[in-house]
Design a protein around this motif. Structure first.
Motif, PDB file in Angstrom:
ATOM      1  N   ASP A   1       0.847  -1.195   0.000  1.00 30.63           N
ATOM      2  CA  ASP A   1       0.000   0.000   0.000  1.00 30.63           C
ATOM      3  C   ASP A   1       0.882   1.244   0.000  1.00 30.63           C
ATOM      4  OD1 ASP A   1      -1.851   1.982   0.345  1.00 30.63           O
ATOM      5  OD2 ASP A   1      -2.832   1.086   2.082  1.00 30.63           O
ATOM      6  N   GLY A   2       1.127   1.774  -1.203  1.00 33.68           N
ATOM      7  CA  GLY A   2       1.987   2.938  -1.348  1.00 33.68           C
ATOM      8  C   GLY A   2       1.283   4.263  -1.141  1.00 33.68           C
ATOM      9  N   ASP A   3       0.015   4.228  -0.737  1.00 28.08           N
ATOM     10  CA  ASP A   3      -0.681   5.459  -0.360  1.00 28.08           C
ATOM     11  C   ASP A   3       0.061   6.107   0.797  1.00 28.08           C
ATOM     12  OD1 ASP A   3      -2.816   7.055   1.219  1.00 28.08           O
ATOM     13  OD2 ASP A   3      -3.874   6.580  -0.629  1.00 28.08           O
ATOM     14  N   ALA A   4       0.052   7.420   0.857  1.00 24.79           N
ATOM     15  CA  ALA A   4       0.814   8.130   1.889  1.00 24.79           C
ATOM     16  C   ALA A   4       0.213   8.003   3.278  1.00 24.79           C
ATOM     17  CB  ALA A   4       0.935   9.610   1.523  1.00 24.79           C
ATOM     18  N   HIS A   5      -0.992   7.466   3.382  1.00 21.44           N
ATOM     19  CA  HIS A   5      -1.672   7.382   4.670  1.00 21.44           C
ATOM     20  C   HIS A   5      -1.793   5.929   5.132  1.00 21.44           C
ATOM     21  CE1 HIS A   5      -3.140  11.071   2.604  1.00 21.44           C
ATOM     22  NE2 HIS A   5      -2.803  11.589   3.764  1.00 21.44           N
ATOM     23  N   PHE A   6      -1.929   5.746   6.414  1.00 22.91           N
ATOM     24  CA  PHE A   6      -2.054   4.426   7.007  1.00 22.91           C
ATOM     25  C   PHE A   6      -3.356   3.752   6.575  1.00 22.91           C
ATOM     26  CE2 PHE A   6      -3.428   1.955  10.903  1.00 22.91           C
ATOM     27  CZ  PHE A   6      -2.574   0.885  10.687  1.00 22.91           C
ATOM     28  N   GLY A   7      -3.275   2.527   6.106  1.00 23.38           N
ATOM     29  CA  GLY A   7      -4.457   1.804   5.643  1.00 23.38           C
ATOM     30  C   GLY A   7      -5.216   1.164   6.788  1.00 23.38           C
ATOM     31  N   ASP A   8      -5.811   2.001   7.628  1.00 25.73           N
ATOM     32  CA  ASP A   8      -6.476   1.513   8.836  1.00 25.73           C
ATOM     33  C   ASP A   8      -7.668   0.617   8.517  1.00 25.73           C
ATOM     34  OD1 ASP A   8      -7.642   3.825   7.738  1.00 25.73           O
ATOM     35  OD2 ASP A   8      -8.567   4.397   9.626  1.00 25.73           O
TER      36      ASP A   8
ATOM     37  N   THR B   1       1.709  -1.287   4.793  1.00 23.64           N
ATOM     38  CA  THR B   1       1.118   0.039   4.671  1.00 23.64           C
ATOM     39  C   THR B   1       1.972   1.065   5.402  1.00 23.64           C
ATOM     40  OG1 THR B   1      -0.942   1.297   4.989  1.00 23.64           O
ATOM     41  CG2 THR B   1      -0.395  -0.330   6.678  1.00 23.64           C
ATOM     42  N   ARG B   2       1.598   2.309   5.333  1.00 25.13           N
ATOM     43  CA  ARG B   2       2.380   3.392   5.932  1.00 25.13           C
ATOM     44  C   ARG B   2       2.647   3.106   7.407  1.00 25.13           C
ATOM     45  NH1 ARG B   2       3.166   8.910   4.511  1.00 25.13           N
ATOM     46  NH2 ARG B   2       4.793   9.723   5.888  1.00 25.13           N
ATOM     47  N   ASP B   3       3.898   3.227   7.807  1.00 25.90           N
ATOM     48  CA  ASP B   3       4.359   2.990   9.177  1.00 25.90           C
ATOM     49  C   ASP B   3       4.309   1.520   9.574  1.00 25.90           C
ATOM     50  OD1 ASP B   3       4.799   5.727   9.459  1.00 25.90           O
ATOM     51  OD2 ASP B   3       2.793   6.070  10.248  1.00 25.90           O
ATOM     52  N   ARG B   4       3.981   0.655   8.625  1.00 25.84           N
ATOM     53  CA  ARG B   4       4.062  -0.789   8.866  1.00 25.84           C
ATOM     54  C   ARG B   4       4.881  -1.425   7.751  1.00 25.84           C
ATOM     55  NH1 ARG B   4      -1.407  -3.411  11.545  1.00 25.84           N
ATOM     56  NH2 ARG B   4      -1.500  -2.035  13.354  1.00 25.84           N
ATOM     57  N   GLY B   5       6.060  -0.885   7.535  1.00 25.87           N
ATOM     58  CA  GLY B   5       6.980  -1.451   6.554  1.00 25.87           C
ATOM     59  C   GLY B   5       7.213  -0.591   5.337  1.00 25.87           C
ATOM     60  N   ILE B   6       6.450   0.477   5.170  1.00 23.10           N
ATOM     61  CA  ILE B   6       6.673   1.369   4.036  1.00 23.10           C
ATOM     62  C   ILE B   6       6.431   2.803   4.499  1.00 23.10           C
ATOM     63  CG2 ILE B   6       4.298   1.275   3.148  1.00 23.10           C
ATOM     64  CD1 ILE B   6       5.525   1.173   0.317  1.00 23.10           C
ATOM     65  N   GLY B   7       7.261   3.704   3.997  1.00 28.02           N
ATOM     66  CA  GLY B   7       7.154   5.109   4.406  1.00 28.02           C
ATOM     67  C   GLY B   7       8.479   5.821   4.239  1.00 28.02           C
TER      68      GLY B   7
ATOM     69  N   TYR C   1      -1.976  17.490   0.911  1.00 27.72           N
ATOM     70  CA  TYR C   1      -2.335  17.000   2.236  1.00 27.72           C
ATOM     71  C   TYR C   1      -1.125  16.830   3.152  1.00 27.72           C
ATOM     72  CZ  TYR C   1      -7.231  16.424   1.040  1.00 27.72           C
ATOM     73  OH  TYR C   1      -8.537  16.674   0.680  1.00 27.72           O
ATOM     74  N   GLY C   2       0.070  17.013   2.601  1.00 27.91           N
ATOM     75  CA  GLY C   2       1.268  17.116   3.432  1.00 27.91           C
ATOM     76  C   GLY C   2       1.846  15.829   3.962  1.00 27.91           C
ATOM     77  N   SER C   3       1.421  14.684   3.452  1.00 32.39           N
ATOM     78  CA  SER C   3       1.948  13.410   3.943  1.00 32.39           C
ATOM     79  C   SER C   3       2.984  12.796   3.006  1.00 32.39           C
ATOM     80  CB  SER C   3       0.806  12.402   4.129  1.00 32.39           C
ATOM     81  OG  SER C   3      -0.081  12.843   5.129  1.00 32.39           O
ATOM     82  N   GLY C   4       3.269  13.474   1.897  1.00 31.16           N
ATOM     83  CA  GLY C   4       4.194  12.932   0.921  1.00 31.16           C
ATOM     84  C   GLY C   4       5.641  12.962   1.380  1.00 31.16           C
ATOM     85  N   TYR C   5       6.443  12.065   0.819  1.00 34.81           N
ATOM     86  CA  TYR C   5       7.850  11.975   1.211  1.00 34.81           C
ATOM     87  C   TYR C   5       8.769  11.626   0.041  1.00 34.81           C
ATOM     88  CZ  TYR C   5       6.548   7.008   1.310  1.00 34.81           C
ATOM     89  OH  TYR C   5       6.074   5.772   0.979  1.00 34.81           O
ATOM     90  N   LEU C   6       8.225  11.549  -1.177  1.00 37.11           N
ATOM     91  CA  LEU C   6       9.015  11.207  -2.349  1.00 37.11           C
ATOM     92  C   LEU C   6       8.965  12.328  -3.384  1.00 37.11           C
ATOM     93  CD1 LEU C   6       7.825   7.506  -2.877  1.00 37.11           C
ATOM     94  CD2 LEU C   6       9.996   8.250  -1.881  1.00 37.11           C
ATOM     95  N   SER C   7      10.095  12.586  -4.027  1.00 38.56           N
ATOM     96  CA  SER C   7      10.113  13.520  -5.145  1.00 38.56           C
ATOM     97  C   SER C   7       9.395  12.885  -6.336  1.00 38.56           C
ATOM     98  CB  SER C   7      11.554  13.848  -5.535  1.00 38.56           C
ATOM     99  OG  SER C   7      12.177  12.707  -6.097  1.00 38.56           O
ATOM    100  N   PHE C   8       9.108  13.692  -7.349  1.00 41.75           N
ATOM    101  CA  PHE C   8       8.460  13.157  -8.544  1.00 41.75           C
ATOM    102  C   PHE C   8       9.316  12.046  -9.144  1.00 41.75           C
ATOM    103  CE2 PHE C   8       6.817  12.837 -12.765  1.00 41.75           C
ATOM    104  CZ  PHE C   8       5.506  13.261 -12.717  1.00 41.75           C
TER     105      PHE C   8
END
Length: 273
Positions: free
Chosen positions: A139-146, A165-171, A212-219
């Motif tokens: 899950d490469g979405d910038a938010h946690f897949g709760d 998902t985010r903060d569980r192995g990817i981020g 939304y300010g959760s991004g961490y990767l350049s284009f």
């Protein structure tokens, strides 16, 4: 060329970019799409509480957009189905396929949030388990897949469906990876979990310019991510279905450009496959 599963019926009476960017992406891709058969209540119940599903479809409960809207319900029936159709395609034919969809991973077993009403990832994973022993969700979405976590827990599927998902192995830990780094990252997941299929949310909101300010990767790094993940799947012979997920930048062309970059990487790797 990567097959794209999409229906014009996924466009609903709502202005939010997560709906409106889909036809823009399809138009920019300049190719024919494959229309899925829409889901029924029984399909949604593979991931969700039956009463919750029936109340959404009867317009008694608000959807993930905070409305009670029949056109959104129609869009959801096709959007969620497109994720499964792409997954079914790669299970039969291998390689890569695209579902032009998003709005899944915040949908929990009996509730919704964040423009997500039904969890197409979990539904596709559960259907895939009829064919394979294990499914890997990246899950490469910038938010946690709760919502995905909720559904898998309630359904007792956490051992069969691995959800990265985010903060569980990817981020942010992968923020500086190049293509080879993302290949190694994905290869390690494949070797550890031995999935029969990968569901990849190519979230455009992981871009550092997302509002939304959760991004961490350049284009450029977004391209590294997509290509590395695709290369690893192809190299190890694991079929992979991906969807658009996240991405809310305005003007819309910025978001569409990110999704087109993912499609271009998918096309290159599908041909090499």
């Amino acid at each position: 060329m990567t097959p794209i599963f999409y229906s014009p019926k996924q466009v609903a009476n709502h202005p939010f970019i997560s709906i409106q960017k889909l036809p823009a992406f399809i138009a920019a891709s300049k190719r024919q799409t494959i229309e899925p058969e829409p889901f029924s209540a029984q399909d949604f119940e593979l991931a969700h509480d039956a009463t919750y599903v029936r109340n959404i479809l009867a317009l008694k409960t608000s959807n993930g957009f905070g409305t009670r809207n029949a056109s959104i319900n129609t869009a959801l029936a096709y959007s969620n189905a497109s994720m499964w159709s792409a997954t079914e395609h790669v299970l039969k034919h291998g390689a890569l396929a695209c579902s032009a969809s998003q709005g899944f991973h915040h949908a929990s077993h009996a509730s919704n949030f964040g423009y997500c009403t039904f969890n197409g990832l979990v539904i596709a994973a559960r259907k895939a388990l009829a064919t394979v022993g294990k499914v890997l969700i990246i899950d490469g979405d910038a938010h946690f897949g709760d919502g995905t976590v909720s559904c898998l827990s309630v359904l007792g599927l956490t051992g069969q469906v691995i959800n990265i998902t985010r903060d569980r192995g990817i981020g942010e830990a992968q923020a500086d990876l190049n293509v080879e780094g993302w290949f190694a990252y994905t290869e390690a997941l494949i070797k550890e979990h031995r999935p029969g299929v990968i569901l990849y949310q190519a979230g455009a909101d992981a871009w550092e310019g997302d509002p939304y300010g959760s991004g961490y990767l350049s284009f450029e790094a977004m391209g590294y991510r997509d290509e590395g993940i695709f290369r690893a799947a192809i190299h190890h012979g694991v079929p992979l279905a991906w969807n658009l997920a996240g991405g809310y930048s305005e003007p819309m062309e910025k978001t569409v450009a990110l999704h087109l970059q993912t499609l271009a990487a998918s096309d290159r790797l599908a041909v090499k496959g």
